[in-house]
Structures are given as C-alpha cells and as structure tokens.
Design a protein around this motif. Structure first.
Motif, PDB file in Angstrom:
ATOM      1  N   ARG A  72       4.990  -7.588  -2.388  1.00 36.33           N
ATOM      2  CA  ARG A  72       5.166  -8.690  -1.303  1.00 36.33           C
ATOM      3  C   ARG A  72       4.838  -9.972  -2.013  1.00 36.33           C
ATOM      4  N   ARG A  79       6.842 -13.438   5.328  1.00 31.48           N
ATOM      5  CA  ARG A  79       6.118 -12.176   5.322  1.00 31.48           C
ATOM      6  C   ARG A  79       6.968 -11.085   4.745  1.00 31.48           C
ATOM      7  N   GLY A  97      -0.161  -2.724   7.327  1.00 30.61           N
ATOM      8  CA  GLY A  97      -0.247  -4.152   7.082  1.00 30.61           C
ATOM      9  C   GLY A  97      -0.610  -5.026   8.082  1.00 30.61           C
ATOM     10  N   ILE A 149       8.026   2.857  14.131  1.00 25.57           N
ATOM     11  CA  ILE A 149       7.399   3.959  14.898  1.00 25.57           C
ATOM     12  C   ILE A 149       6.571   3.082  16.142  1.00 25.57           C
ATOM     13  N   SER A 165       6.545 -15.298  -2.504  1.00 21.73           N
ATOM     14  CA  SER A 165       6.328 -16.678  -2.221  1.00 21.73           C
ATOM     15  C   SER A 165       6.183 -17.430  -3.873  1.00 21.73           C
ATOM     16  N   LYS A 166       6.424 -16.560  -4.713  1.00 26.48           N
ATOM     17  CA  LYS A 166       6.382 -16.904  -6.288  1.00 26.48           C
ATOM     18  C   LYS A 166       8.053 -16.630  -6.939  1.00 26.48           C
ATOM     19  N   ALA A 193       9.454   0.093   8.782  1.00 24.98           N
ATOM     20  CA  ALA A 193      10.269  -0.609   9.682  1.00 24.98           C
ATOM     21  C   ALA A 193      11.453  -1.359   8.886  1.00 24.98           C
ATOM     22  N   GLU A 194      11.018  -1.828   7.561  1.00 27.40           N
ATOM     23  CA  GLU A 194      11.668  -2.448   6.860  1.00 27.40           C
ATOM     24  C   GLU A 194      12.852  -2.003   6.296  1.00 27.40           C
ATOM     25  N   VAL A 234      -3.456  -8.200  -2.353  1.00 25.57           N
ATOM     26  CA  VAL A 234      -2.586  -7.100  -2.847  1.00 25.57           C
ATOM     27  C   VAL A 234      -3.533  -6.044  -3.953  1.00 25.57           C
ATOM     28  N   ASP A 241      -4.066  -4.180   4.075  1.00 26.16           N
ATOM     29  CA  ASP A 241      -4.508  -5.307   5.082  1.00 26.16           C
ATOM     30  C   ASP A 241      -5.092  -4.713   6.383  1.00 26.16           C
ATOM     31  N   ALA A 273       0.739  -1.229  -0.120  1.00 28.64           N
ATOM     32  CA  ALA A 273      -0.045  -0.018  -0.111  1.00 28.64           C
ATOM     33  C   ALA A 273       0.949   1.253   0.119  1.00 28.64           C
TER      34      ALA A 273
HETATM   35  P1  FAD Z   1       2.522  -4.727   4.038  1.00 28.73           P
HETATM   36  O1  FAD Z   1       2.627  -5.256   2.611  1.00 28.73           O
HETATM   37  O2  FAD Z   1       2.318  -5.690   5.019  1.00 28.73           O
HETATM   38  O3  FAD Z   1       3.167  -3.575   4.607  1.00 28.73           O
HETATM   39  C1  FAD Z   1       3.254  -3.363   5.848  1.00 28.73           C
HETATM   40  C2  FAD Z   1       4.310  -2.252   5.942  1.00 28.73           C
HETATM   41  O4  FAD Z   1       4.340  -1.461   7.238  1.00 28.73           O
HETATM   42  C3  FAD Z   1       5.556  -3.196   6.196  1.00 28.73           C
HETATM   43  O5  FAD Z   1       6.716  -2.688   5.369  1.00 28.73           O
HETATM   44  C4  FAD Z   1       5.760  -2.966   7.693  1.00 28.73           C
HETATM   45  O6  FAD Z   1       7.452  -3.190   8.161  1.00 28.73           O
HETATM   46  C5  FAD Z   1       5.351  -1.545   7.893  1.00 28.73           C
HETATM   47  N1  FAD Z   1       5.087  -1.371   9.229  1.00 28.73           N
HETATM   48  C6  FAD Z   1       4.170  -2.073  10.125  1.00 28.73           C
HETATM   49  N2  FAD Z   1       4.224  -1.427  11.389  1.00 28.73           N
HETATM   50  C7  FAD Z   1       5.014  -0.298  11.508  1.00 28.73           C
HETATM   51  C8  FAD Z   1       5.466   0.741  12.237  1.00 28.73           C
HETATM   52  N3  FAD Z   1       5.157   0.556  13.520  1.00 28.73           N
HETATM   53  N4  FAD Z   1       6.327   1.493  12.101  1.00 28.73           N
HETATM   54  C9  FAD Z   1       6.907   1.373  10.836  1.00 28.73           C
HETATM   55  N5  FAD Z   1       6.665   0.543   9.755  1.00 28.73           N
HETATM   56  C10 FAD Z   1       5.784  -0.366  10.125  1.00 28.73           C
HETATM   57  N6  FAD Z   1      -2.021 -11.067  -2.234  1.00 28.73           N
HETATM   58  C11 FAD Z   1      -2.675 -11.478  -3.158  1.00 28.73           C
HETATM   59  O7  FAD Z   1      -3.855 -10.883  -3.627  1.00 28.73           O
HETATM   60  N7  FAD Z   1      -2.349 -12.554  -4.057  1.00 28.73           N
HETATM   61  C12 FAD Z   1      -1.216 -13.114  -3.800  1.00 28.73           C
HETATM   62  O8  FAD Z   1      -0.438 -14.031  -4.677  1.00 28.73           O
HETATM   63  C13 FAD Z   1      -0.368 -12.878  -2.652  1.00 28.73           C
HETATM   64  N8  FAD Z   1       0.652 -13.553  -2.364  1.00 28.73           N
HETATM   65  C14 FAD Z   1       1.318 -13.099  -1.084  1.00 28.73           C
HETATM   66  C15 FAD Z   1       2.603 -13.906  -0.768  1.00 28.73           C
HETATM   67  C16 FAD Z   1       3.101 -13.765   0.594  1.00 28.73           C
HETATM   68  C17 FAD Z   1       4.457 -14.335   0.651  1.00 28.73           C
HETATM   69  C18 FAD Z   1       2.484 -12.690   1.305  1.00 28.73           C
HETATM   70  C19 FAD Z   1       3.309 -12.454   2.634  1.00 28.73           C
HETATM   71  C20 FAD Z   1       1.279 -12.021   1.046  1.00 28.73           C
HETATM   72  C21 FAD Z   1       0.855 -12.230  -0.079  1.00 28.73           C
HETATM   73  N9  FAD Z   1      -0.379 -11.704  -0.572  1.00 28.73           N
HETATM   74  C22 FAD Z   1      -1.168 -11.808  -1.758  1.00 28.73           C
HETATM   75  C23 FAD Z   1      -0.920 -10.578   0.268  1.00 28.73           C
HETATM   76  C24 FAD Z   1      -0.369  -9.202  -0.098  1.00 28.73           C
HETATM   77  O9  FAD Z   1       0.932  -9.275  -0.191  1.00 28.73           O
HETATM   78  C25 FAD Z   1      -0.879  -8.145   1.147  1.00 28.73           C
HETATM   79  O10 FAD Z   1      -2.352  -8.133   0.904  1.00 28.73           O
HETATM   80  C26 FAD Z   1      -0.310  -6.901   0.885  1.00 28.73           C
HETATM   81  O11 FAD Z   1       1.070  -6.746   0.900  1.00 28.73           O
HETATM   82  C27 FAD Z   1      -0.709  -5.785   1.844  1.00 28.73           C
HETATM   83  O12 FAD Z   1      -0.191  -4.495   1.590  1.00 28.73           O
HETATM   84  P2  FAD Z   1       0.033  -3.480   3.131  1.00 28.73           P
HETATM   85  O13 FAD Z   1       0.690  -2.274   2.598  1.00 28.73           O
HETATM   86  O14 FAD Z   1      -1.513  -3.173   3.612  1.00 28.73           O
HETATM   87  O15 FAD Z   1       0.965  -4.134   4.096  1.00 28.73           O
END
Ligand code: FAD
Length: 431
Positions: free
Chosen positions: A49, A148, A125, A97, A53-54, A41-42, A319, A300, A17
């Motif tokens: 992401r 993850r 996330g 944070i 897994s692919k 944090a990463e 995603v 998420d 996101a």
């Molecule tokens: P995330 O991508 O999890 O990112 C969250 C970020 O916030 C991270 O960088 C984390 O470090 C940061 N963060 C959290 N808390 C803090 C804090 N306090 N301070 C600083 N940083 C912080 N979805 C599909 O639809 N199809 C797929 O095939 C699919 N395959 C996937 C395979 C794997 C291995 C994984 C793990 C997920 C998969 N997904 C898939 C799901 C998809 O990746 C997630 O829905 C998507 O990444 C969500 O995005 P996001 O930005 O909300 O959260």
C-alpha cells in the motif's frame, strides 16, 4: 439452503497484512491446496500500500500493478492472482464480508455466499477518515481526493496530470499530506497545505526536524497555513466541483483540486460486539490472539501489547507492523510459535529525493537532540527520563547507519549527553 465453502484458515482482508500472511502460510508452512482463502473487498490481489503515495504518483514511469503486489518489499516476486492459484490459495476478490458469526465460525459476503473457517486471521486494516462523514458542508463535491486504495490513487493521478500549473489545497500535515504534496509538486501542481498543528508531522517530528522539512517544501514553492482547519467547501456557479475552501480562521482559499489526509479509522465494525476492543482497535494478546481463541489479528486493525515498553497497549498504522504481525500471527495460528510478538516501532517516509526512517518510541517528555554527527544528514535521538536513548531518526542513511540507529532504539543504551550535545552544536542542521 446456501452452500458453505469451508477452509481450515481464512484471512479476512486483502491488504499488506493479508499478502504477507498468505506468503507465510505458503512458503514457510507449505499449506495444502484449498485449505486457505484470502477474502478481500478490493478488486486486486494484495499490494504494498505505501507505493500508492510514492511510486504510483511520482516514479517515471509510474509504478503500476503487478509491479508492487506483496511481497515485493521483502524481495519476493509479486504475488499475482496466478501465484495464489498456483499454490492452491483461494483468492476471493471484490468480496466484502458483511456478517461474521464467530459462534458458528462463518462469514457471510454481501452476495450471500458463506465461508466457514477453522481459524480466522483478521486483517481488515483501516479506512481513510472522510470529511463528509464528519458532516462537513461541501465535502461531497467533485475534485476532493482521498488516498487509501488503488482506485483512489488512479483518480488522484489523473487529477494531478489534469492540473499542471494549477493549484491544489492539501488538507492535513501528516505523512499522507506530505507525500501527496511532494507528488503534486513534482508533477507541476502548486500546493497550499492546511493543518491545525504548529508544524508538519506533529505526532513524530520535533519543531527542529519539522523546520528542516518545511524549509525544503517552501523552497519548492509550497505554502503552509497552520493552526486552523477547513470549515467547508463550495463550488462555483453550481459546477459541482470544489473551488473554494473556507477555513475556520475565516480565510477562503481557491483551488482546482483538494487532497485530504487527516487520518484513518480501523475497520472493526463487524466485530465491535463479538470481540474485546481497546483504543479503537481489536484487542489481541502477545500472541496476536483476540478474545476468541480461533480468531487472530494483524496490522492496522489490532491493539496489541508492545513487549519492549512494558506491554503498553497500542495500535500502529505502519506497514512494518502489518507485515511482521501477519507473519507472526500465522506462525502462532498454525502452532509453530509460542513466542510473544516483539515489535520495535518503525516508520519511514519518502518525499522528493529524500527518505527518512524512525525507530523506537517518543515518550511525551523525551528530550530530543538533533545531532549533526553523520552530517550533512539529519540524525535525531529521543532520550527518556532515565537518560536512555529510546528513539532514533535518520534522513537518507546508509544501510550501516540505519542498522546502528535501529540497534540503539532496540537496545536503549544510556545516552552520552556530552558527545551528543557537542555533535549537535558542531553542526546545527538548520545552520
Ligand atoms: P490494509 O492494507 O488497509 O488492508 C485491509 C484490507 O482489508 C483491504 O484490502 C480491505 O479492502 C479489506 N477489508 C476490510 N474490511 C473487509 C471486509 N469486511 N470484507 C472484505 N475485505 C475487507 N506505512 C509505513 O510504515 N510507511 C509508509 O510510507 C506508508 N505509506 C502509506 C501510504 C498510503 C497512501 C497509505 C494509505 C498507507 C501508508 N502506510 C505506510 C500505512 C500502511 O500502508 C498500512 O499500515 C498497511 O497497509 C496496513 O496493512 P493492513 O493489512 O492492516 O490493512
């Protein structure tokens, strides 16, 4: 006193996101330099992401950064740290944070540094659920992998390469379990999958669809132990490495490595008291606004109204939603949109040389028809109580076929039962 860096916008998170939000602010809204910080944090810039897994585990050569930074899946060039620098976006990596004060609009990082925002987009996330958090005996042993973040993908990749012709147990029958199993098998590791449900992908697949995939996995030598869960892990001769997997059923498996994919938990801890929550997520309205007017959410971590389904509140760990909600939240945040977020649920996965996609909804009492219409491909539709198509599924569809099925899920026409049943009878995909 500590100095505070001030930004007009802060995106908290560095995942899918966050990457798409940054691109939207830069490319669509031409945000001025140093008005935006992305805090993660990463240790690496936002990436796609799902690649972990692919392509990361299976492609030849394997996918590696910078190749899959966001927003390559949208056809853009990878947003490397240079991209952020070039556009005057402050990308603060390895910055967790630990405190959020929404009244003074300040975030505090672990090292004490502080950041003030005008508007905040939460994109924190979810985390993989870990068995040691559930207090399971032996769950802290070496050789147990989760997936993850990129550092975990690297460890899993190394373990896989070190265990060719050896045996892995994969815990969990969802898409992480299935994709990791496919990667292990493709790399010559033998796999036993263990999960409590009667078949794989129990939340989405019907028994017939699951049977189709289980057969493909079984042909590749994968075995399934269903209807039970892991009770504990143990090592051998005090090695500190997992060797034995005891199941609740009483059986004990032996393995050289274990991969766990049992679900995720949204990262809401910083806001549990400060913001309204629902269904384990941060509650947002149709404009992706939280209960605080200067704080928005995407991906998420949010629970949001699904406009298509009477504003049913839901949390989605996919995603497509992470990308779309991030872009939408940015448009609202900068005052460029008053439209509600209107998401058509979409999910896909890739295993071996197959890929499948799903659009729409799977109401609990939906009737499902697996039709061979576009055979030899597997096509399925979900039909609700009122006889309308509400969900569609296809394996390895062409662009045209996928567009058609997506449209059906979006428009929800009445199902032509006679035609569908004929198609199903004509070509049973299991036959
Ligand atoms: P995330 O991508 O999890 O990112 C969250 C970020 O916030 C991270 O960088 C984390 O470090 C940061 N963060 C959290 N808390 C803090 C804090 N306090 N301070 C600083 N940083 C912080 N979805 C599909 O639809 N199809 C797929 O095939 C699919 N395959 C996937 C395979 C794997 C291995 C994984 C793990 C997920 C998969 N997904 C898939 C799901 C998809 O990746 C997630 O829905 C998507 O990444 C969500 O995005 P996001 O930005 O909300 O959260």
């Amino acid at each position: 006193t500590t100095s505070v860096k001030a930004y007009e916008y802060i995106v908290l998170g560095g995942g899918n996101a966050a990457g798409y939000a940054a691109r939207q602010l830069v490319e669509k809204h031409a945000i001025a330099a140093h008005k935006l910080a992305v805090i993660s944090a990463e240790s690496v810039a936002p990436y796609e992401r799902p690649a972990l897994s692919k392509g990361y585990l299976t492609a030849n050569p394997p996918a590696r950064l910078p190749g899959f930074h966001t927003c390559v899946a949208a056809g853009g060039a990878p947003q490397t740290p240079d991209w952020y620098a070039k556009h005057g976006v402050d990308l603060l990596l390895s910055t967790e944070i630990v405190k959020a004060d929404l009244a003074s609009k300040r975030l505090t990082a672990k090292d004490g540094s502080q950041y003030a925002y005008g508007k905040l987009l939460l994109a924190t996330g979810a985390d993989a659920l870990h068995l040691n958090e559930l207090g399971m005996a032996g769950a802290e042993l070496d050789g147990i992998y989760y997936l993850r973040e990129i550092a975990e993908a690297e460890k899993l990749y190394e373990a896989m390469k070190a265990n060719v012709n050896k045996h892995a147990v994969v815990v969990g029958g969802g898409y992480i379990g299935l994709e990791c199993t496919a990667a292990l098998v493709a790399n010559g590791v033998r796999v036993t999958m263990v999960f409590p449900e009667p078949h794989v992908m129990a939340r989405l697949f019907t028994p017939q669809i699951a049977a189709h995939y289980e057969r493909i996995y079984a042909e590749k030598g994968v075995s399934f132990i269903k209807g039970t869960v892991v009770d504990s892990f143990a090592d051998e001769h005090g090695s500190g490495r997992v060797r034995f997997i005891r199941l609740k059923s009483g059986a004990v498996l032996e393995a050289d490595m274990v991969v766990v994919g049992i679900g995720a938990k949204p990262r809401t801890a910083l806001f549990d008291k400060a913001l309204a929550m629902e269904a384990r997520g941060i509650k947002v309205d149709e404009h992706l606004r939280t209960s605080n007017p200067d704080v928005f959410g995407a991906g998420d971590v949010i629970t949001f109204p699904l406009k298509m389904y009477g504003n049913r509140m839901t949390r989605v760990e996919h995603v497509g939603h992470a990308r779309q909600s991030a872009m939408h939240a940015v448009d609202v945040m900068v005052g460029a949109s008053t439209e509600p977020y209107d998401y058509l649920p979409f999910f896909y996965s890739k295993v071996f040389n197959l890929s499948w996609k799903f659009w729409g909804d799977t109401p609990p009492n939906a009737k499902t028809i697996v039709a061979g219409e576009m055979n030899p491909k597997l096509v399925a539709v979900w039909i609700d109580d009122s006889g309308h198509i509400v969900g569609t599924f296809i394996e390895s569809g062409t662009e045209q076929e996928e567009a058609k099925l997506k449209e059906l899920a979006r428009t929800r026409p009445p199902a032509d039962m006679e035609r569908l049943e004929q198609a199903a009878a004509a070509k049973d995909p299991d036959g």
